[in-house]
Design an enzyme around this catalytic site. Structure first.
Site, PDB file in Angstrom:
ATOM      1  N   TYR A 148       1.040  -0.956   0.106  1.00 59.20           N
ATOM      2  CA  TYR A 148       0.167  -0.174   0.116  1.00 59.20           C
ATOM      3  C   TYR A 148       0.806   1.586  -0.057  1.00 59.20           C
ATOM      4  CZ  TYR A 148      -3.122   3.536   1.935  1.00 59.20           C
ATOM      5  OH  TYR A 148      -3.736   4.537   1.921  1.00 59.20           O
ATOM      6  N   ASP A 243       8.864   2.706  -2.000  1.00 59.53           N
ATOM      7  CA  ASP A 243       8.184   3.545   0.011  1.00 59.53           C
ATOM      8  C   ASP A 243       9.005   3.010   1.659  1.00 59.53           C
ATOM      9  OD1 ASP A 243       4.886   3.394   0.269  1.00 59.53           O
ATOM     10  OD2 ASP A 243       5.679   4.436   1.472  1.00 59.53           O
ATOM     11  N   LYS A 271       5.418   9.686   8.646  1.00 58.85           N
ATOM     12  CA  LYS A 271       5.088   9.043  10.033  1.00 58.85           C
ATOM     13  C   LYS A 271       6.219   9.214  10.553  1.00 58.85           C
ATOM     14  CE  LYS A 271       2.761   5.262   7.829  1.00 58.85           C
ATOM     15  NZ  LYS A 271       1.566   4.846   8.324  1.00 58.85           N
TER      16      LYS A 271
HETATM   17  P1  KE4 Z   1      -0.693   8.172   4.574  1.00 60.59           P
HETATM   18  O1  KE4 Z   1      -1.048   9.254   3.165  1.00 60.59           O
HETATM   19  O2  KE4 Z   1      -1.807   7.463   5.128  1.00 60.59           O
HETATM   20  O3  KE4 Z   1       0.237   9.710   5.721  1.00 60.59           O
HETATM   21  O4  KE4 Z   1       0.593   7.404   3.561  1.00 60.59           O
HETATM   22  C1  KE4 Z   1       0.163   6.192   2.635  1.00 60.59           C
HETATM   23  C2  KE4 Z   1       1.522   5.721   3.308  1.00 60.59           C
HETATM   24  C3  KE4 Z   1       2.145   5.567   2.441  1.00 60.59           C
HETATM   25  N1  KE4 Z   1       3.010   4.397   2.158  1.00 60.59           N
HETATM   26  C4  KE4 Z   1       3.424   3.126   3.448  1.00 60.59           C
HETATM   27  C5  KE4 Z   1       3.853   1.518   2.873  1.00 60.59           C
HETATM   28  C6  KE4 Z   1       1.979   3.743   4.101  1.00 60.59           C
HETATM   29  O5  KE4 Z   1       2.179   2.420   5.784  1.00 60.59           O
HETATM   30  C7  KE4 Z   1       1.585   4.058   4.362  1.00 60.59           C
HETATM   31  C8  KE4 Z   1      -0.135   4.743   5.632  1.00 60.59           C
HETATM   32  N2  KE4 Z   1       0.043   2.969   6.622  1.00 60.59           N
HETATM   33  C9  KE4 Z   1      -1.162   3.086   6.490  1.00 60.59           C
HETATM   34  C10 KE4 Z   1      -0.466   2.110   7.702  1.00 60.59           C
HETATM   35  N3  KE4 Z   1      -1.254   1.069   7.183  1.00 60.59           N
HETATM   36  C11 KE4 Z   1      -1.660   4.213   6.962  1.00 60.59           C
HETATM   37  C12 KE4 Z   1      -3.084   4.222   8.509  1.00 60.59           C
HETATM   38  C13 KE4 Z   1      -4.068   4.470   7.644  1.00 60.59           C
HETATM   39  O6  KE4 Z   1      -4.508   4.328   6.286  1.00 60.59           O
HETATM   40  O7  KE4 Z   1      -4.578   4.908   8.303  1.00 60.59           O
END
Ligand code: KE4
Length: 432
Positions: A148, A243, A271
Site C-alpha cells: 500500500y 516506499d 510517519k
Molecule cells: P499516509 O497518506 O496515510 O500518510 O501514507 C500512506 C502510506 C504510504 N506508504 C506506506 C508504506 C504506508 O504504510 C502508508 C500508510 N500506512 C497506513 C497503515 N497501514 C496508515 C494508516 C491509515 O491508513 O489510517
C-alpha cells in the site's frame, strides 16, 4: 469492562461521529470493520500507553501506525512543538527548520541528495511517481500485490486476471484509464519481475515497492527480489522507488535501504520523520529531483508542506532516534514481544508465528511466516479477530486488522512486554 459490554462513552461517541463523518472515522482502518466492535476513542497518550473515552488504559502497539517511535507525548517533542507554535503556526514561506530537516534526511540516507517535504505519505509516493514518469517520459509503473502506497488513483489497483495484465481499480471512482498503466506483480516473485521487464522494460517509468512490507502484515522482501529490482531498473532506465513511509527510520537508522544495502533512485518517507505530526517527504538523486517545480517541469505543491510546527516535531524525533543503542533496544523489544507471544500460543496449541524487523512486528495465525500477500491472507482471520478482542479486553491494543503490522516504541519497557505476554497467555487459552 469487556468488548461484549457496551463500551458506553466509546459507543456514544462512535454513534455521534457517524452522523457527521463517513464511518465515524477519518481513516477507514480505525473503524474496526475488519475485526468488528466499537472503535476506542482515545483521549490521551503517554509513553507506551493510551486511554480511551471510558478511561481504560491500553498498551498501544499501533503507535499512530508508526510515527510514535519515541513513545507518546515525549517531553522533548512536545516542548519543541510548543516553542514552534508560539512563533506562529504556518507562514507559506521558507524557514530554516525546513533546511535543517532536509539536511538531516540527506545525511542519514545517502541515496537522498535532495528532498522535498510534503504532508502525507500519499503525497510523497504520488509525487515520486509523477517525477519518475516526468523524468523518463514513460507511463507504465510496477507495484506489488499487498503493498500500500497511499490512496493516489494510479496506486489503488489490484492485480489483473493474468500474471502480466494491467491492474483493476480497487476503489470506486478510479477510472480504468487511471490504472491501465499500473502493472501489479507478486511480492518476492523475481521471475515475474524479469518477465515484465523482458516484455515491456523500455516502457516502465518506475517500480515502487515497500522494501519491508507493512500493509500485508509484516513481510520482508528477499534480498534477491530487491537486488533484481535494482539491476532491472538500472538496465532498462526505470526509476526504483522505495516506499519507506512506514519502514524508514522504523527498521533502522538507515531504513530498509541501509539494511539491504540497496540504493533506490527515489525514496518516499513519512510517519517517523514527523514524529506524529504531518511531515512526509520524497527525495533521491539530485538529477531527478532537479526536475521538480519550480526549476523543472514536474509540478507538485502544498500549502502546509514543511510546516514549521510539524517540522519541529520531526526534527526533534530524528535527533532522538540517533541516541546510542536506540535501534538495538527497539529491536530487542519487538523480538521479545514476538518470542513471548509465540511461546504463549504454543502452550495453548495454537498455530501462531511472528516476525520482527527493527521496531515493527508481524503476528500470523498460521504455521509459517508468510512471504507474499496470498500466503498472509491464508492466515486464520477469525482466530485473529478473537485474539484481537480478547487482548483489547485485557488492555492491549493491537492493529484492528489481520493485514496490518504492529509497532513498538522505545518506551515499551519490560513491564509492558511482560504484561502483554501474560495477557496473551490468558487469551490464547480462552480462544483455544
Ligand atoms: P499516509 O497518506 O496515510 O500518510 O501514507 C500512506 C502510506 C504510504 N506508504 C506506506 C508504506 C504506508 O504504510 C502508508 C500508510 N500506512 C497506513 C497503515 N497501514 C496508515 C494508516 C491509515 O491508513 O489510517
Amino acid at each position: 469492562m469487556t468488548t461484549e459490554q457496551a463500551t458506553s462513552r466509546n459507543d456514544t461517541l462512535f454513534a455521534r461521529a457517524q452522523l457527521t463523518t463517513p464511518g465515524g472515522v477519518n481513516s477507514p482502518v480505525r473503524a474496526f470493520r475488519s475485526v468488528g466492535g466499537t472503535p476506542r476513542f482515545i483521549t490521551r497518550a503517554l509513553g507506551p500507553h493510551f486511554w480511551d473515552a471510558d478511561g481504560k488504559r491500553y498498551i498501544d502497539y499501533i503507535g499512530s501506525w508508526g510515527p510514535a517511535i519515541l513513545g507518546h507525548a515525549r517531553p522533548e517533542v512536545v516542548s519543541a512543538v510548543q516553542a514552534a507554535a508560539a512563533n506562529g503556526l504556518s507562514f507559506g514561506a521558507p524557514t530554516e527548520g525546513e533546511i535543517e530537516i532536509a539536511e538531516e534526511i540527506c545525511r542519514l540516507l545517502p541515496s537522498i541528495e535532495q528532498v522535498r517535504l510534503v504532508s502525507s505519505g500519499t503525497e510523497a509516493t504520488m509525487s515520486a511517481l509523477r517525477l519518475a514518469r516526468g523524468a523518463t517520459g514513460r507511463d507504465k509503473i510496477v507495484k506489488f500485490e499487498g503493498c500500500y502506497h497511499g490512496h493516489a488513483d494510479s496506486l489503488l489497483v489490484k492485480a489483473g486476471s493474468g500474471l502480466l495484465t494491467f491492474g483493476n481499480p480497487t476503489s470506486a471512482g478510479v477510472p480504468e484509464d487511471f490504472v491501465k498503466h499500473t502493472l501489479v506483480l507478486d511480492y518476492n516473485d523475481v521471475a515475474q519481475l524479469e518477465d515484465a521487464f523482458a516484455t515491456m522494460g523500455d516502457e516502465i517509468a518506475c517500480v515502487i515497492v515497500e522494501p519491508v512490507a507493512g500493509n500485508m502484515n509484516l513481510i520482508r522482501a528477499t534480498p534477491e527480489f530487491l537486488q533484481s529490482m535494482r539491476d532491472l531498473c538500472t538496465k532498462h532506465g526505470a526509476v526504483l522507488i522505495f516506499d519507506e513511509v512506514m519502514c524508514g527510520f522504523r527498521v533502522g537508522l538507515q531504513g530498509a535501504q541501509g539494511m539491504y544495502g540497496i540504493q533506490p533512485d527515489l525514496t518516499a518517507l513519512g510517519k517517523v520523520i514527523g514524529g506524529g505530526m504531518p511531515v512526509a517527504a520524497f527525495g533521491g538523486r539530485a538529477e531527478l529531483m532537479q526536475k521538480m517545480a519550480p526549476i523543472g517541469p514536474v509540478y507538485q505543491a502544498g500549502t502546509l508542506s514543511g510546516n514549521p510546527v510539524a517540522v519541529a516535531a520531526g526534527m526533534t524525533t530524528l535527533k532522538l532516534i540517533q541516541e546510542a543503542g536506540f535501534y538495538e533496544r527497539l529491536s530487542a523489544t519487538a523480538n521479545r514481544l514476538v518470542a513471548g507471544l509465540t511461546e504463549a500460543a504454543r502452550e495453548a496449541g495454537i498455530d501462531f508465528c511472528g516476525d520482527a524487523v527493527g521496531g515493527m512486528f508481524g503476528m500470523y495465525f498460521s504455521k509459517e511466516v508468510p512471504g507474499s500477500y496470498s500466503e498472509m491472507m491464508a492466515g486464520d482471520k477469525e482466530r485473529f479477530n478473537r485474539f484481537f478482542h480478547g487482548m483489547l479486553d485485557e488492555g492491549v491494543y493491537f492493529a484492528p486488522a489481520m493485514f496490518e503490522a504492529g509497532f513498538v516504541s522505545i518506551q515499551h519497557d519490560d513491564a509492558a512486554i511482560d504484561e502483554t505476554i501474560e495477557a496473551a497467555r490468558r487469551v490464547f487459552k480462552r480462544i483455544g
